[in-house]
Design a protein around this motif. Structure first.
Motif, PDB file in Angstrom:
ATOM      1  N   THR A   1       0.844  -1.189   0.000  1.00  0.00           N
ATOM      2  CA  THR A   1       0.000   0.000   0.000  1.00  0.00           C
ATOM      3  C   THR A   1       0.881   1.242   0.000  1.00  0.00           C
ATOM      4  O   THR A   1       1.844   1.329   0.758  1.00  0.00           O
ATOM      5  CB  THR A   1      -0.907   0.022   1.251  1.00  0.00           C
ATOM      6  N   VAL A   2       0.554   2.192  -0.864  1.00  0.00           N
ATOM      7  CA  VAL A   2       1.273   3.459  -0.953  1.00  0.00           C
ATOM      8  C   VAL A   2       0.274   4.559  -0.596  1.00  0.00           C
ATOM      9  O   VAL A   2      -0.813   4.625  -1.175  1.00  0.00           O
ATOM     10  CB  VAL A   2       1.824   3.691  -2.376  1.00  0.00           C
ATOM     11  N   LYS A   3       0.642   5.403   0.388  1.00  0.00           N
ATOM     12  CA  LYS A   3      -0.261   6.471   0.841  1.00  0.00           C
ATOM     13  C   LYS A   3       0.479   7.807   0.854  1.00  0.00           C
ATOM     14  O   LYS A   3       1.556   7.917   1.437  1.00  0.00           O
ATOM     15  CB  LYS A   3      -0.776   6.154   2.241  1.00  0.00           C
ATOM     16  N   VAL A   4      -0.113   8.805   0.213  1.00  0.00           N
ATOM     17  CA  VAL A   4       0.489  10.145   0.165  1.00  0.00           C
ATOM     18  C   VAL A   4       0.431  10.771   1.554  1.00  0.00           C
ATOM     19  O   VAL A   4      -0.640  10.869   2.164  1.00  0.00           O
ATOM     20  CB  VAL A   4      -0.237  11.046  -0.858  1.00  0.00           C
ATOM     21  N   SER A   5       1.612  11.182   2.052  1.00  0.00           N
ATOM     22  CA  SER A   5       1.681  11.797   3.382  1.00  0.00           C
ATOM     23  C   SER A   5       1.764  13.327   3.305  1.00  0.00           C
ATOM     24  O   SER A   5       1.286  14.022   4.192  1.00  0.00           O
ATOM     25  CB  SER A   5       2.874  11.249   4.168  1.00  0.00           C
ATOM     26  N   SER A   6       2.374  13.844   2.230  1.00  0.00           N
ATOM     27  CA  SER A   6       2.432  15.293   2.029  1.00  0.00           C
ATOM     28  C   SER A   6       2.831  15.589   0.592  1.00  0.00           C
ATOM     29  O   SER A   6       3.349  14.719  -0.107  1.00  0.00           O
ATOM     30  CB  SER A   6       3.421  15.957   3.000  1.00  0.00           C
ATOM     31  N   VAL A   7       2.574  16.808   0.184  1.00  0.00           N
ATOM     32  CA  VAL A   7       2.945  17.265  -1.162  1.00  0.00           C
ATOM     33  C   VAL A   7       3.607  18.629  -0.993  1.00  0.00           C
ATOM     34  O   VAL A   7       3.060  19.511  -0.341  1.00  0.00           O
ATOM     35  CB  VAL A   7       1.714  17.384  -2.083  1.00  0.00           C
ATOM     36  N   GLU A   8       4.807  18.757  -1.561  1.00  0.00           N
ATOM     37  CA  GLU A   8       5.543  20.015  -1.497  1.00  0.00           C
ATOM     38  C   GLU A   8       5.925  20.402  -2.913  1.00  0.00           C
ATOM     39  O   GLU A   8       6.873  19.852  -3.472  1.00  0.00           O
ATOM     40  CB  GLU A   8       6.788  19.847  -0.626  1.00  0.00           C
ATOM     41  N   GLY A   9       5.168  21.306  -3.498  1.00  0.00           N
ATOM     42  CA  GLY A   9       5.419  21.700  -4.880  1.00  0.00           C
ATOM     43  C   GLY A   9       5.194  20.530  -5.817  1.00  0.00           C
ATOM     44  O   GLY A   9       4.095  19.993  -5.889  1.00  0.00           O
ATOM     45  N   ASP A  10       6.270  20.114  -6.519  1.00  0.00           N
ATOM     46  CA  ASP A  10       6.140  18.985  -7.436  1.00  0.00           C
ATOM     47  C   ASP A  10       6.634  17.684  -6.807  1.00  0.00           C
ATOM     48  O   ASP A  10       6.798  16.682  -7.488  1.00  0.00           O
ATOM     49  CB  ASP A  10       6.887  19.265  -8.745  1.00  0.00           C
ATOM     50  N   GLU A  11       6.861  17.680  -5.495  1.00  0.00           N
ATOM     51  CA  GLU A  11       7.340  16.486  -4.811  1.00  0.00           C
ATOM     52  C   GLU A  11       6.220  15.849  -3.997  1.00  0.00           C
ATOM     53  O   GLU A  11       5.612  16.498  -3.152  1.00  0.00           O
ATOM     54  CB  GLU A  11       8.511  16.831  -3.898  1.00  0.00           C
ATOM     55  N   ILE A  12       5.954  14.581  -4.304  1.00  0.00           N
ATOM     56  CA  ILE A  12       4.941  13.821  -3.568  1.00  0.00           C
ATOM     57  C   ILE A  12       5.678  12.947  -2.563  1.00  0.00           C
ATOM     58  O   ILE A  12       6.529  12.146  -2.935  1.00  0.00           O
ATOM     59  CB  ILE A  12       4.102  12.938  -4.520  1.00  0.00           C
ATOM     60  N   ASN A  13       5.354  13.112  -1.285  1.00  0.00           N
ATOM     61  CA  ASN A  13       5.937  12.293  -0.227  1.00  0.00           C
ATOM     62  C   ASN A  13       4.916  11.222   0.142  1.00  0.00           C
ATOM     63  O   ASN A  13       3.728  11.520   0.287  1.00  0.00           O
ATOM     64  CB  ASN A  13       6.274  13.154   0.995  1.00  0.00           C
ATOM     65  N   PHE A  14       5.395   9.987   0.279  1.00  0.00           N
ATOM     66  CA  PHE A  14       4.454   8.910   0.563  1.00  0.00           C
ATOM     67  C   PHE A  14       5.063   7.858   1.471  1.00  0.00           C
ATOM     68  O   PHE A  14       6.274   7.738   1.594  1.00  0.00           O
ATOM     69  CB  PHE A  14       3.953   8.272  -0.736  1.00  0.00           C
ATOM     70  N   ASP A  15       4.174   7.111   2.131  1.00  0.00           N
ATOM     71  CA  ASP A  15       4.557   5.988   2.975  1.00  0.00           C
ATOM     72  C   ASP A  15       4.243   4.704   2.231  1.00  0.00           C
ATOM     73  O   ASP A  15       3.286   4.638   1.462  1.00  0.00           O
ATOM     74  CB  ASP A  15       3.768   6.010   4.301  1.00  0.00           C
ATOM     75  N   ILE A  16       5.066   3.683   2.481  1.00  0.00           N
ATOM     76  CA  ILE A  16       4.887   2.378   1.856  1.00  0.00           C
ATOM     77  C   ILE A  16       4.686   1.350   2.960  1.00  0.00           C
ATOM     78  O   ILE A  16       5.475   1.313   3.905  1.00  0.00           O
ATOM     79  CB  ILE A  16       6.127   1.977   1.032  1.00  0.00           C
TER      80      ILE A  16
END
Length: 112
Positions: A86-101
């Protein structure tokens, strides 16, 4: 002898990776990470965490850069057994998507 059991056991041990990120091209108001780039990033992170070779990961869809968005990817071992990730988006900063796996705790056996 196949390395599939050791890869799956290392990953199925409840691997949770926080803070993974990938930059994307922003052509719309919501950035998206393509399914191929997401699969590559997840495979690289899992390999780095487990010390195993990069696994075969497939993701069925792009990941929208909106906090809380999730998608399911599949890890397929050399013997054909699979493990859900499972991949879940934790934050978005500009064009960078941060996610947890988060990998599932149990694998599905290879089809006969």
């Amino acid at each position: 002898m196949s390395a599939a059991p050791s890869i799956l056991s290392a990953i199925a041990a409840g691997v949770l990776l926080a803070g993974c990120s990938a930059s994307v091209d922003v052509g719309t108001s919501t950035p998206k990470l393509s399914a191929d780039k997401l699969a590559t990033t997840v495979a690289e992170k899992l390999a780095a965490t487990t010390g195993q070779p990069k696994p075969d990961i497939t993701c069925p869809e792009a990941l929208a850069g909106k906090v809380g968005t999730t998608t399911r990817c599949t890890l397929t071992a050399d013997d054909g057994s699979t493990l859900g990730v499972t991949v879940k988006v934790s934050s978005v900063e500009g064009d960078e998507i941060n996610f947890d796996i988060k990998a599932d705790e149990t694998a599905s056996p290879a089809p006969n």
